[in-house]
Design a protein around this motif. Structure first.
Motif, PDB file in Angstrom:
ATOM      1  N   ALA A  18       0.834  -1.208   0.000  1.00 43.76           N
ATOM      2  CA  ALA A  18       0.000   0.000   0.000  1.00 43.76           C
ATOM      3  C   ALA A  18       0.874   1.265   0.000  1.00 43.76           C
ATOM      4  CB  ALA A  18      -0.934  -0.018   1.201  1.00 43.76           C
ATOM      5  N   ILE A  19       1.985   1.215   0.733  1.00 48.39           N
ATOM      6  CA  ILE A  19       2.899   2.372   0.751  1.00 48.39           C
ATOM      7  C   ILE A  19       3.437   2.608  -0.672  1.00 48.39           C
ATOM      8  CG2 ILE A  19       5.197   3.132   1.533  1.00 48.39           C
ATOM      9  CD1 ILE A  19       4.508   1.973   4.293  1.00 48.39           C
ATOM     10  N   ASN A  20       3.758   1.515  -1.350  1.00 48.52           N
ATOM     11  CA  ASN A  20       4.249   1.653  -2.729  1.00 48.52           C
ATOM     12  C   ASN A  20       3.208   2.266  -3.650  1.00 48.52           C
ATOM     13  OD1 ASN A  20       6.962   0.930  -2.738  1.00 48.52           O
ATOM     14  ND2 ASN A  20       6.430  -1.233  -2.503  1.00 48.52           N
ATOM     15  N   ILE A  21       1.947   1.954  -3.395  1.00 48.82           N
ATOM     16  CA  ILE A  21       0.886   2.560  -4.220  1.00 48.82           C
ATOM     17  C   ILE A  21       0.872   4.079  -4.013  1.00 48.82           C
ATOM     18  CG2 ILE A  21      -1.615   2.672  -4.636  1.00 48.82           C
ATOM     19  CD1 ILE A  21      -1.765  -0.283  -3.860  1.00 48.82           C
ATOM     20  N   VAL A  22       1.051   4.499  -2.762  1.00 49.04           N
ATOM     21  CA  VAL A  22       1.087   5.944  -2.486  1.00 49.04           C
ATOM     22  C   VAL A  22       2.247   6.589  -3.249  1.00 49.04           C
ATOM     23  CG1 VAL A  22       1.411   7.695  -0.685  1.00 49.04           C
ATOM     24  CG2 VAL A  22      -0.046   5.713  -0.242  1.00 49.04           C
ATOM     25  N   HIS A  23       3.414   5.931  -3.205  1.00 48.56           N
ATOM     26  CA  HIS A  23       4.576   6.467  -3.945  1.00 48.56           C
ATOM     27  C   HIS A  23       4.267   6.561  -5.442  1.00 48.56           C
ATOM     28  CE1 HIS A  23       7.472   4.951  -0.554  1.00 48.56           C
ATOM     29  NE2 HIS A  23       6.813   6.050  -0.218  1.00 48.56           N
ATOM     30  N   GLU A  24       3.643   5.511  -5.961  1.00 48.23           N
ATOM     31  CA  GLU A  24       3.302   5.466  -7.391  1.00 48.23           C
ATOM     32  C   GLU A  24       2.338   6.594  -7.750  1.00 48.23           C
ATOM     33  OE1 GLU A  24       3.117   0.866  -8.140  1.00 48.23           O
ATOM     34  OE2 GLU A  24       1.229   1.832  -8.752  1.00 48.23           O
ATOM     35  N   LEU A  25       1.288   6.736  -6.924  1.00 48.94           N
ATOM     36  CA  LEU A  25       0.290   7.777  -7.190  1.00 48.94           C
ATOM     37  C   LEU A  25       0.957   9.151  -7.222  1.00 48.94           C
ATOM     38  CD1 LEU A  25      -2.595   6.432  -4.913  1.00 48.94           C
ATOM     39  CD2 LEU A  25      -2.828   6.901  -7.363  1.00 48.94           C
TER      40      LEU A  25
END
Ligand code: DP6
Length: 319
Positions: A257-264
């Protein structure tokens, strides 16, 4: 009947370390946002029977009830009350949301006791009492943004509002990744975190972090608020990882989920995260991005439940 409602809050600058476990005096000040989507309603009255605690309609006879009556006995002793009490609480905190219900629970409990006995306590006194049930509950007496100042003794360790009706465009998306009970209680986690070689640095940074967050709020600066909240949460979890022995509330899905935030963010969608003593991420974002962010998480995690919250009020007396 004297029903009181209190909302949960999410700390943007965290309380993670106790100076006194019994009184729940913190080693740092904390700053939070009270949330509209999650709350507890509680009523208290004297009874001829034994002390009884109903949670969501069912009578509790376990650890939960013991914690509640140990807490209420403190209040009774202090105000010279000898009645046995019938306590009824309803939690409108989806257990799934991964948001601690103890903040709303003890804020509502303190206020319901005050209301039943017509003590007319000030909000400051209610905050001091709520704190002794669960530290974070001190902040749930107030709506909007509030600060719990660490103080130096019980009388000086309370929360106060900084803006009870913020106009800021700020949403919190609670991403339900794991609904199981947390591995390590906050109390135990805070105790163990003290052994980190970075614990003193965590404390030394507190005053500056609080004042920077206050500036972000008064300047209506969402970017600054998000950056500071994410950094503060990362610091707290770094303390846990570097404790001796180290521990973490992170799970594989937390990192995903943290990686999704970075991606977004790399795609220009502004959002930040914070997380407490559990694996569930809470996303800070603005209204225009809520839908897009929700869709992204839903496309990565099967059947994930996401709850959208914004600012909630302080304690409310229902009847
Ligand atoms: C990580 O208020 O649940 O959510 O005082 O032991 O009941 P006790 O702890 P609690 O701890 C909350 C910790 C946190 C950060 C915060 O809410 O400030």
């Amino acid at each position: 009947m004297n029903k009181v409602r209190a909302h949960t809050n999410i700390a943007l600058i965290k309380y993670w370390g106790k100076a006194d476990t019994l009184l729940r005096l913190p080693l740092m000040s904390s700053l939070s946002m009270t949330l509209d989507a999650f709350y507890t309603e509680t009523s208290i009255e004297a009874t001829d029977g034994p002390d009884q605690f109903y949670l969501n309609g069912s009578l509790q006879d376990d650890r939960t009830a013991k914690r509640v009556f140990k807490y209420l006995n403190l209040l009774k002793q202090n105000y010279g009350k000898i009645d046995n009490l019938l306590v009824k609480s309803d939690n409108h905190v989806p257990t799934a949301a991964g948001l601690a219900s103890s903040s709303s629970a003890f804020a509502a409990m303190a206020a319901a006791f005050d209301s039943y006995y017509q003590l007319n306590l000030s909000k400051r006194d209610l905050s001091i009492w709520a704190r002794q049930g669960s530290g974070s509950a001190s902040r749930s007496i107030f709506g909007g943004f509030s600060i719990w100042q660490k103080g130096h003794d019980s009388a000086s360790s309370y929360a106060y509002p900084i803006d009870e009706n913020p106009q800021m465009d700020l949403h919190l998306l609670a991403i339900e990744l794991n609904v199981k009970k947390k591995k390590l209680s906050s109390t135990q986690g805070m105790l163990q975190a003290k052994s980190s070689p970075f614990f003193q640095t965590w404390l030394d940074r507190n005053e500056q972090e609080i004042s920077q967050m206050q500036d972000a709020i008064s300047n209506n600066d969402f970017t600054k608020l998000g950056e500071l909240a994410e950094l503060n949460a990362n610091e707290m979890h770094a303390i846990n990882l570097s404790a001796q022995p180290g521990f973490t509330y992170f799970e594989p899905n937390t990192l995903k989920a943290i990686n999704i935030v970075h991606e977004l963010r790399s795609e220009g969608i502004e959002c930040y995260y914070t997380l407490d003593a559990g694996p569930n991420l809470k996303i800070l974002c603005q209204l225009r991005n809520v839908k897009f962010i929700k869709n992204r998480f839903e496309s990565v995690f099967d059947n994930v439940n996401i709850i959208d919250a914004s600012f909630g009020p302080g304690i409310t007396y229902l009847d």
